[in-house]
Design a protein around this motif. Structure first.
Motif, short mmCIF file in Angstrom:
data_model
loop_
_atom_site.label_atom_id
_atom_site.label_comp_id
_atom_site.label_asym_id
_atom_site.label_seq_id
_atom_site.Cartn_x
_atom_site.Cartn_y
_atom_site.Cartn_z
N SER A 115 0.85 -1.19 0.00
CA SER A 115 0.00 0.00 0.00
C SER A 115 0.88 1.24 0.00
O SER A 115 1.92 1.26 0.65
N GLU A 116 0.43 2.27 -0.72
CA GLU A 116 1.23 3.52 -0.74
C GLU A 116 1.15 4.25 0.59
O GLU A 116 2.01 5.03 0.93
N GLN A 117 0.08 4.00 1.36
CA GLN A 117 -0.01 4.59 2.70
C GLN A 117 -0.38 3.51 3.69
O GLN A 117 -1.03 2.54 3.34
N ALA A 118 0.05 3.69 4.92
CA ALA A 118 -0.25 2.70 5.96
C ALA A 118 -1.74 2.69 6.25
O ALA A 118 -2.38 3.74 6.32
N ILE A 119 -2.30 1.50 6.40
CA ILE A 119 -3.70 1.35 6.76
C ILE A 119 -3.72 0.65 8.11
O ILE A 119 -3.36 -0.53 8.19
N ASP A 120 -4.07 1.38 9.15
CA ASP A 120 -4.00 0.85 10.52
C ASP A 120 -2.65 0.19 10.78
O ASP A 120 -2.57 -0.90 11.34
N GLY A 121 -1.58 0.83 10.32
CA GLY A 121 -0.23 0.32 10.55
C GLY A 121 0.24 -0.73 9.56
O GLY A 121 1.38 -1.18 9.63
N VAL A 122 -0.62 -1.13 8.61
CA VAL A 122 -0.24 -2.15 7.63
C VAL A 122 0.19 -1.48 6.32
O VAL A 122 -0.56 -0.70 5.74
N TYR A 123 1.40 -1.79 5.91
CA TYR A 123 1.91 -1.29 4.63
C TYR A 123 1.89 -2.37 3.56
O TYR A 123 1.78 -2.07 2.38
N GLU A 124 2.05 -3.63 3.97
CA GLU A 124 2.13 -4.68 2.97
C GLU A 124 1.71 -6.03 3.53
O GLU A 124 1.69 -6.23 4.74
N VAL A 125 1.36 -6.92 2.60
CA VAL A 125 1.01 -8.30 2.92
C VAL A 125 1.83 -9.19 1.99
O VAL A 125 1.87 -8.97 0.79
N THR A 126 2.51 -10.18 2.57
CA THR A 126 3.28 -11.13 1.77
C THR A 126 2.49 -12.42 1.67
O THR A 126 1.98 -12.91 2.69
N LEU A 127 2.37 -12.95 0.45
CA LEU A 127 1.58 -14.16 0.26
C LEU A 127 2.03 -14.92 -0.99
O LEU A 127 2.75 -14.38 -1.82
N GLY A 128 1.59 -16.16 -1.07
CA GLY A 128 1.81 -16.97 -2.26
C GLY A 128 0.50 -17.05 -3.02
O GLY A 128 -0.57 -17.18 -2.41
N ALA A 129 0.57 -16.96 -4.34
CA ALA A 129 -0.65 -16.98 -5.15
C ALA A 129 -0.44 -17.77 -6.43
O ALA A 129 0.67 -17.83 -6.97
N ASP A 130 -1.54 -18.35 -6.90
CA ASP A 130 -1.56 -19.14 -8.13
C ASP A 130 -2.35 -18.35 -9.17
O ASP A 130 -3.49 -17.96 -8.90
N CYS A 131 -1.76 -18.11 -10.34
CA CYS A 131 -2.46 -17.40 -11.41
C CYS A 131 -3.46 -18.37 -12.06
O CYS A 131 -3.07 -19.37 -12.65
N LEU A 132 -4.76 -18.09 -11.90
CA LEU A 132 -5.81 -18.96 -12.43
C LEU A 132 -6.10 -18.67 -13.90
O LEU A 132 -6.43 -19.57 -14.66
N TRP A 133 -5.98 -17.41 -14.29
CA TRP A 133 -6.24 -17.04 -15.68
C TRP A 133 -5.53 -15.73 -16.00
O TRP A 133 -5.17 -14.97 -15.11
N SER A 134 -5.31 -15.51 -17.27
CA SER A 134 -4.65 -14.29 -17.74
C SER A 134 -5.22 -13.92 -19.10
O SER A 134 -5.39 -14.78 -19.95
N ARG A 135 -5.54 -12.64 -19.28
CA ARG A 135 -6.07 -12.15 -20.56
C ARG A 135 -5.32 -10.91 -20.98
O ARG A 135 -5.07 -10.04 -20.16
N PRO A 136 -5.00 -10.81 -22.28
CA PRO A 136 -4.31 -9.58 -22.73
C PRO A 136 -5.23 -8.37 -22.62
O PRO A 136 -6.45 -8.50 -22.78
N GLY A 137 -4.64 -7.23 -22.33
CA GLY A 137 -5.40 -5.98 -22.29
C GLY A 137 -5.74 -5.52 -23.69
O GLY A 137 -5.20 -6.03 -24.68
N ALA A 138 -6.64 -4.55 -23.80
CA ALA A 138 -7.09 -4.06 -25.09
C ALA A 138 -5.95 -3.51 -25.94
O ALA A 138 -5.98 -3.58 -27.17
N ASP A 139 -4.93 -2.98 -25.28
CA ASP A 139 -3.81 -2.37 -26.02
C ASP A 139 -2.76 -3.41 -26.43
O ASP A 139 -1.80 -3.07 -27.12
N GLY A 140 -2.92 -4.66 -25.99
CA GLY A 140 -1.95 -5.69 -26.35
C GLY A 140 -0.67 -5.62 -25.53
O GLY A 140 0.18 -6.49 -25.64
N GLN A 141 -0.54 -4.60 -24.71
CA GLN A 141 0.68 -4.41 -23.91
C GLN A 141 0.49 -4.94 -22.49
O GLN A 141 1.35 -5.59 -21.95
N HIS A 142 -0.64 -4.62 -21.93
CA HIS A 142 -0.92 -4.98 -20.53
C HIS A 142 -1.70 -6.28 -20.48
O HIS A 142 -2.11 -6.81 -21.49
N CYS A 143 -1.92 -6.78 -19.26
CA CYS A 143 -2.79 -7.95 -19.12
C CYS A 143 -3.55 -7.88 -17.81
O CYS A 143 -3.18 -7.17 -16.88
#
Length: 111
Positions: free
Chosen positions: A59-87
């Motif tokens: 987070s760019e600003q602390a939320i109740d003292g929390v700046y970040e959360v570390t976690l493991g994640a599995d990418c379930l799906w991915s789609r290209p953005g309209a511009d072909g650059q992003h997703c």
């Protein structure tokens, strides 16, 4: 993913959350929405479905003292953005330490 299959309601991120790879430090993208069991990411680079990432939601600003959360994640799906650059990519949280789960709850309360 059908809304009926979601266990937790999704929250559109009012707070800007950036996602970084824990190991490389590379910015993976920005959280578009977040729930207790997953998140959707808008990324500058294409991501592959079934890719496992260990990441930090920062987070760019602390939320109740929390700046970040570390976690493991599995990418379930991915789609290209309209511009072909992003997703767009959907992640399921698969690894979350107890203290990080508490931090995630804090973030969710403020979204």
């Amino acid at each position: 993913m059908d809304d009926e299959r979601r266990l937790h309601s999704r929250h559109n991120a009012e707070v800007q959350l950036e996602v970084f790879d824990v190991h490389s430090g590379q910015r993976l993208g920005r959280v578009v929405d977040l729930s207790a069991d997953g998140f959707m990411l808008f990324s500058d680079t294409p991501l592959a479905a079934d890719e496992l990432v260990e990441c930090r939601l920062v987070s760019e600003q602390a939320i109740d003292g929390v700046y970040e959360v570390t976690l493991g994640a599995d990418c379930l799906w991915s789609r290209p953005g309209a511009d072909g650059q992003h997703c767009w990519a959907g992640f399921h949280i698969i690894d979350l330490a107890e203290d990080q789960a508490v931090s995630l709850e804090v973030l969710l309360k403020h979204l």
